[in-house]
Design a protein around this motif. Structure first.
Motif, PDB file in Angstrom:
ATOM      1  N   ILE A 128    -128.103 -67.465  73.378  1.00 38.06           N
ATOM      2  CA  ILE A 128    -127.901 -66.502  74.459  1.00 38.06           C
ATOM      3  C   ILE A 128    -127.941 -65.073  73.922  1.00 38.06           C
ATOM      4  CG2 ILE A 128    -126.249 -65.662  76.184  1.00 38.06           C
ATOM      5  CD1 ILE A 128    -125.325 -68.706  76.368  1.00 38.06           C
ATOM      6  N   SER A 129    -127.244 -64.834  72.838  1.00 36.46           N
ATOM      7  CA  SER A 129    -127.204 -63.504  72.235  1.00 36.46           C
ATOM      8  C   SER A 129    -128.596 -63.032  71.808  1.00 36.46           C
ATOM      9  CB  SER A 129    -126.261 -63.527  71.028  1.00 36.46           C
ATOM     10  OG  SER A 129    -126.268 -62.296  70.369  1.00 36.46           O
ATOM     11  N   GLU A 130    -129.364 -63.925  71.212  1.00 34.69           N
ATOM     12  CA  GLU A 130    -130.715 -63.565  70.758  1.00 34.69           C
ATOM     13  C   GLU A 130    -131.606 -63.146  71.928  1.00 34.69           C
ATOM     14  OE1 GLU A 130    -132.135 -63.315  67.692  1.00 34.69           O
ATOM     15  OE2 GLU A 130    -130.224 -63.783  66.723  1.00 34.69           O
ATOM     16  N   TYR A 131    -131.551 -63.896  73.015  1.00 38.18           N
ATOM     17  CA  TYR A 131    -132.437 -63.590  74.139  1.00 38.18           C
ATOM     18  C   TYR A 131    -131.950 -62.405  74.968  1.00 38.18           C
ATOM     19  CZ  TYR A 131    -135.364 -67.315  72.656  1.00 38.18           C
ATOM     20  OH  TYR A 131    -136.213 -68.073  71.879  1.00 38.18           O
ATOM     21  N   VAL A 132    -130.658 -62.144  74.955  1.00 38.72           N
ATOM     22  CA  VAL A 132    -130.157 -60.908  75.568  1.00 38.72           C
ATOM     23  C   VAL A 132    -130.691 -59.713  74.774  1.00 38.72           C
ATOM     24  CG1 VAL A 132    -128.103 -59.514  76.017  1.00 38.72           C
ATOM     25  CG2 VAL A 132    -128.125 -61.940  76.642  1.00 38.72           C
ATOM     26  N   ALA A 133    -130.682 -59.811  73.450  1.00 36.79           N
ATOM     27  CA  ALA A 133    -131.213 -58.734  72.600  1.00 36.79           C
ATOM     28  C   ALA A 133    -132.701 -58.529  72.852  1.00 36.79           C
ATOM     29  CB  ALA A 133    -130.942 -59.043  71.130  1.00 36.79           C
ATOM     30  N   ILE A 134    -133.446 -59.611  73.024  1.00 39.08           N
ATOM     31  CA  ILE A 134    -134.879 -59.483  73.320  1.00 39.08           C
ATOM     32  C   ILE A 134    -135.069 -58.798  74.672  1.00 39.08           C
ATOM     33  CG2 ILE A 134    -136.987 -60.773  73.879  1.00 39.08           C
ATOM     34  CD1 ILE A 134    -136.125 -62.783  71.667  1.00 39.08           C
ATOM     35  N   ALA A 135    -134.307 -59.211  75.667  1.00 39.80           N
ATOM     36  CA  ALA A 135    -134.407 -58.572  76.977  1.00 39.80           C
ATOM     37  C   ALA A 135    -134.085 -57.086  76.872  1.00 39.80           C
ATOM     38  CB  ALA A 135    -133.465 -59.251  77.979  1.00 39.80           C
ATOM     39  N   ASP A 136    -133.098 -56.754  76.047  1.00 40.96           N
ATOM     40  CA  ASP A 136    -132.713 -55.354  75.847  1.00 40.96           C
ATOM     41  C   ASP A 136    -133.838 -54.559  75.172  1.00 40.96           C
ATOM     42  OD1 ASP A 136    -130.620 -53.436  76.246  1.00 40.96           O
ATOM     43  OD2 ASP A 136    -130.309 -53.456  74.068  1.00 40.96           O
ATOM     44  N   SER A 137    -134.685 -55.236  74.395  1.00 40.10           N
ATOM     45  CA  SER A 137    -135.822 -54.571  73.754  1.00 40.10           C
ATOM     46  C   SER A 137    -136.882 -54.151  74.758  1.00 40.10           C
ATOM     47  CB  SER A 137    -136.483 -55.504  72.732  1.00 40.10           C
ATOM     48  OG  SER A 137    -135.604 -55.838  71.705  1.00 40.10           O
ATOM     49  N   PHE A 138    -136.953 -54.856  75.880  1.00 45.96           N
ATOM     50  CA  PHE A 138    -138.014 -54.611  76.855  1.00 45.96           C
ATOM     51  C   PHE A 138    -137.542 -53.929  78.129  1.00 45.96           C
ATOM     52  CE2 PHE A 138    -139.771 -58.205  74.432  1.00 45.96           C
ATOM     53  CZ  PHE A 138    -141.013 -57.685  74.113  1.00 45.96           C
ATOM     54  N   PHE A 139    -136.268 -54.077  78.458  1.00 40.46           N
ATOM     55  CA  PHE A 139    -135.770 -53.595  79.747  1.00 40.46           C
ATOM     56  C   PHE A 139    -134.595 -52.640  79.557  1.00 40.46           C
ATOM     57  CE2 PHE A 139    -137.454 -57.899  80.591  1.00 40.46           C
ATOM     58  CZ  PHE A 139    -138.376 -57.611  81.584  1.00 40.46           C
ATOM     59  N   ASN A 140    -134.516 -51.639  80.433  1.00 39.85           N
ATOM     60  CA  ASN A 140    -133.424 -50.678  80.395  1.00 39.85           C
ATOM     61  C   ASN A 140    -132.425 -50.877  81.530  1.00 39.85           C
ATOM     62  OD1 ASN A 140    -134.375 -49.219  78.143  1.00 39.85           O
ATOM     63  ND2 ASN A 140    -135.862 -48.164  79.439  1.00 39.85           N
ATOM     64  N   GLY A 141    -132.732 -51.757  82.450  1.00 38.41           N
ATOM     65  CA  GLY A 141    -131.894 -51.926  83.630  1.00 38.41           C
ATOM     66  C   GLY A 141    -130.953 -53.109  83.541  1.00 38.41           C
ATOM     67  N   LYS A 142    -130.873 -53.841  84.633  1.00 45.52           N
ATOM     68  CA  LYS A 142    -129.932 -54.954  84.765  1.00 45.52           C
ATOM     69  C   LYS A 142    -130.423 -56.253  84.139  1.00 45.52           C
ATOM     70  CE  LYS A 142    -131.639 -56.216  89.383  1.00 45.52           C
ATOM     71  NZ  LYS A 142    -132.990 -55.955  89.069  1.00 45.52           N
ATOM     72  N   GLU A 143    -131.668 -56.280  83.678  1.00 48.84           N
ATOM     73  CA  GLU A 143    -132.269 -57.515  83.188  1.00 48.84           C
ATOM     74  C   GLU A 143    -131.525 -58.157  82.015  1.00 48.84           C
ATOM     75  OE1 GLU A 143    -135.485 -55.197  85.296  1.00 48.84           O
ATOM     76  OE2 GLU A 143    -133.944 -54.725  83.815  1.00 48.84           O
ATOM     77  N   GLY A 145    -128.363 -58.133  81.358  1.00 53.44           N
ATOM     78  CA  GLY A 145    -127.186 -58.769  81.941  1.00 53.44           C
ATOM     79  C   GLY A 145    -127.549 -60.010  82.729  1.00 53.44           C
ATOM     80  N   MET A 146    -128.675 -59.958  83.394  1.00 48.78           N
ATOM     81  CA  MET A 146    -129.156 -61.118  84.141  1.00 48.78           C
ATOM     82  C   MET A 146    -129.487 -62.266  83.185  1.00 48.78           C
ATOM     83  SD  MET A 146    -132.193 -60.933  86.906  1.00 48.78           S
ATOM     84  CE  MET A 146    -132.752 -62.343  87.821  1.00 48.78           C
ATOM     85  N   VAL A 147    -130.154 -61.957  82.075  1.00 48.33           N
ATOM     86  CA  VAL A 147    -130.464 -62.967  81.062  1.00 48.33           C
ATOM     87  C   VAL A 147    -129.167 -63.566  80.528  1.00 48.33           C
ATOM     88  CG1 VAL A 147    -131.409 -63.323  78.730  1.00 48.33           C
ATOM     89  CG2 VAL A 147    -132.723 -62.039  80.437  1.00 48.33           C
ATOM     90  N   ASN A 148    -128.197 -62.715  80.237  1.00 49.05           N
ATOM     91  CA  ASN A 148    -126.914 -63.186  79.729  1.00 49.05           C
ATOM     92  C   ASN A 148    -126.253 -64.150  80.721  1.00 49.05           C
ATOM     93  OD1 ASN A 148    -124.676 -63.154  77.824  1.00 49.05           O
ATOM     94  ND2 ASN A 148    -123.592 -61.988  79.390  1.00 49.05           N
ATOM     95  N   GLY A 149    -126.155 -63.740  81.965  1.00 52.43           N
ATOM     96  CA  GLY A 149    -125.489 -64.564  82.967  1.00 52.43           C
ATOM     97  C   GLY A 149    -126.200 -65.877  83.234  1.00 52.43           C
ATOM     98  N   MET A 150    -127.526 -65.826  83.340  1.00 50.58           N
ATOM     99  CA  MET A 150    -128.275 -67.040  83.648  1.00 50.58           C
ATOM    100  C   MET A 150    -128.282 -68.022  82.479  1.00 50.58           C
ATOM    101  SD  MET A 150    -131.387 -65.534  85.941  1.00 50.58           S
ATOM    102  CE  MET A 150    -132.110 -67.152  86.165  1.00 50.58           C
ATOM    103  N   LEU A 151    -128.480 -67.516  81.263  1.00 47.76           N
ATOM    104  CA  LEU A 151    -128.472 -68.418  80.104  1.00 47.76           C
ATOM    105  C   LEU A 151    -127.066 -68.956  79.840  1.00 47.76           C
ATOM    106  CD1 LEU A 151    -131.003 -66.786  77.606  1.00 47.76           C
ATOM    107  CD2 LEU A 151    -131.371 -68.700  79.199  1.00 47.76           C
ATOM    108  N   ASP A 152    -126.044 -68.156  80.121  1.00 39.67           N
ATOM    109  CA  ASP A 152    -124.671 -68.641  79.966  1.00 39.67           C
ATOM    110  C   ASP A 152    -124.416 -69.800  80.937  1.00 39.67           C
ATOM    111  OD1 ASP A 152    -121.849 -68.146  78.829  1.00 39.67           O
ATOM    112  OD2 ASP A 152    -121.524 -68.153  81.003  1.00 39.67           O
ATOM    113  N   ARG A 153    -124.801 -69.648  82.187  1.00 39.32           N
ATOM    114  CA  ARG A 153    -124.625 -70.740  83.167  1.00 39.32           C
ATOM    115  C   ARG A 153    -125.424 -71.970  82.759  1.00 39.32           C
ATOM    116  NH1 ARG A 153    -124.804 -66.448  87.101  1.00 39.32           N
ATOM    117  NH2 ARG A 153    -127.011 -66.865  87.413  1.00 39.32           N
ATOM    118  N   LEU A 154    -126.651 -71.737  82.314  1.00 42.27           N
ATOM    119  CA  LEU A 154    -127.484 -72.856  81.884  1.00 42.27           C
ATOM    120  C   LEU A 154    -126.894 -73.535  80.653  1.00 42.27           C
ATOM    121  CD1 LEU A 154    -130.032 -74.462  82.402  1.00 42.27           C
ATOM    122  CD2 LEU A 154    -131.297 -72.768  81.077  1.00 42.27           C
TER     123      LEU A 154
END
Length: 166
Positions: A128-143, A145-154
């Motif tokens: 989860i942490s790795e993919y949140v960091a990747i999302a942070d590399s590409f997105f500046n908005g809510k994405e 956090g969305m990756v964090n929440g969705m992967l955490d639930r999954l």
């Protein structure tokens, strides 16, 4: 492709972790290219391994890459895409569909879901942490956090015991 066909691999230390981080980032970019061009995963893997991983990939200096993890992620996400999208759909907010997700965001979620589902030896929180960091590399908005929440639930759905152990 079954879950047993995927492994966590081996290795230790900061250099090993950096190689795996670089492999995940490169895999997301390769999967994106695969989806845009429609070419076969093996062709994208070879192209990246032979030509693109030595320097920069889309402006990112990767350094050394865990080539096995890179190839496993690209091939695995491609092979398991429908199952991964079904997993993602199960944790999407009501009224949302996977098809509505921005393409790169969906690919990041698919790669994270792949690791959660098929690479059980890698701790869920690390994935989860790795993919949140990747999302942070590409997105500046809510994405991110969305990756964090969705992967955490999954992760909680797929690895209940791992989350309950804490």
């Amino acid at each position: 492709m079954t879950k047993e066909k995927h492994s966590a691999g081996g290795g230790h230390g900061q250099a090993w972790a950096q190689k795996r981080k670089a492999a995940r980032l490169a895999a997301v970019q390769a999967i994106y290219q695969l989806e845009i061009t429609g070419i076969q995963p093996d062709m994208v893997v070879v192209e990246f391994l032979q030509h693109r991983l030595q320097d920069e990939v889309d402006g990112f200096k990767l350094g050394e890459v865990d080539r096995e993890l890179f190839a496993e992620l690209v091939r695995g996400v491609h092979a398991e895409r429908q199952d991964l999208d079904d997993m993602i759909a199960a944790v999407l907010a009501e009224g949302w569909e996977v098809e509505r997700l921005e393409r790169l965001l969906r690919i990041i979620l698919e790669a994270g879901a792949f690791e959660l589902a098929y690479r059980q030896k890698v701790p869920a929180r690390s994935v989860i942490s790795e993919y949140v960091a990747i999302a942070d590399s590409f997105f500046n908005g809510k994405e991110p956090g969305m990756v964090n929440g969705m992967l955490d639930r999954l992760g909680r759905d797929l690895r209940t015991e791992e989350f309950e152990a804490r």
